[in-house]
Scaffold this active site. Sequence first.
Site, short mmCIF file in Angstrom:
data_model
loop_
_atom_site.label_atom_id
_atom_site.label_comp_id
_atom_site.label_asym_id
_atom_site.label_seq_id
_atom_site.Cartn_x
_atom_site.Cartn_y
_atom_site.Cartn_z
N TYR A 1 75.70 69.72 73.07
CA TYR A 1 75.37 70.61 73.75
C TYR A 1 73.37 69.68 74.29
CZ TYR A 1 77.07 74.87 73.25
OH TYR A 1 78.58 75.66 72.33
N ARG B 1 73.26 69.44 62.75
CA ARG B 1 75.01 69.27 62.61
C ARG B 1 74.73 68.55 63.63
NH1 ARG B 1 79.47 73.24 64.40
NH2 ARG B 1 80.55 72.77 62.61
#
Length: 363
Positions: free
Chosen positions: A180, A227
């Site tokens: 992403y 993350r």
Amino acid sequence: MTEALFTPAQLGDIQIANRVVMAPLTRNRATHDTHAPHDLHVTYYSQRASAGLIVTEGAQISPEGKGYAWTPGIYSPEQIAGWKKVTDAVHARGGKIVVQLWHVGRVSHTSLLDGADPVAPSAIGAGGRTFDGKGFVETSVPRALEEDEIARVVDDYRKAAIAADAAGFDGVEIHGANGYLIDQFLRDGANKRTDGYGGSIENRTRFLFEVLEAVTGVLGGGRVGLRLSPFSNANGLTDSDPMPLFSHAVKGLNRSGLAFLHLVEGQTGGSRDLPEGCSIDALRALFDGPYIANNGYDRGMAIEAVATGRADAVAFGKPFISNPDLVERLRRDAPLNAGDSATYYGGGAEGYTDYPALEDARV
């Protein structure tokens, strides 16, 4: 003897009752018009409140950050109100919960963005597919963000952190993994910029560090986790030399005093094998704070990882879908419910809130 996996721990400012973490899991069940969580989410997350920490499904930080149909946001009053019901219910059952802040970047389609092109560091398509509410469609080729637009995106993360605080979350996890937007800036396969956000490792990590500064400026580092998936090729991402890149990124995190670092160990949802010369343990050694391990862990692996100090906690994904009481099942070494993959994405209560807990199941 109580296994260390089931003992309390401190993740920055967040005290957790055990070291079993519920990993973020996209379930595509938000309201179709406002992209807000609703009563089913309240039930779903509160059923899983025995996790030491719940990391919610990714919540887009702005309309521009959306990449899949029916995923929740964390930017509007309706969304904040919906999430507040979730956090209240989890807290009422003694749980801790953080929201994952998500911008998908190029992993989207114009139909999900009111006809606008997705944005990314460079105008390079992901080459995959996404779900637009009617079916799977090829992701759209993105447009490259102008340099003067990047500050606006960083500010969207800041606003989302404010919204998360208003919604009652114990903190946030910044989604820098799985191909992403933040991951796109990091990797030279997707980032071909020639300005201050591209080229060198220092430049490609700049966006990540600016997002961290913005979010920790709102919440403090002790309520912020990150993350990363340093060796995963999810959503078409590649990098020519990932170990130096992520070594620089992880060392730089220590300036922020984060609550935790959460790594996908290997391919996202796949093999734990790593490229030659790459090491999760070496990256973990560079980080001064608590470490959450993730990817394909079973009970024995998790117990060993925490007992040996290789990880401070272990995140489980799919097992939490079908086992709302996963912590107790792991503690007792009880059988696990099998998940129904046909109900993972979209739909209602079936395959979402109707899996039995131990007292309801024959084990």
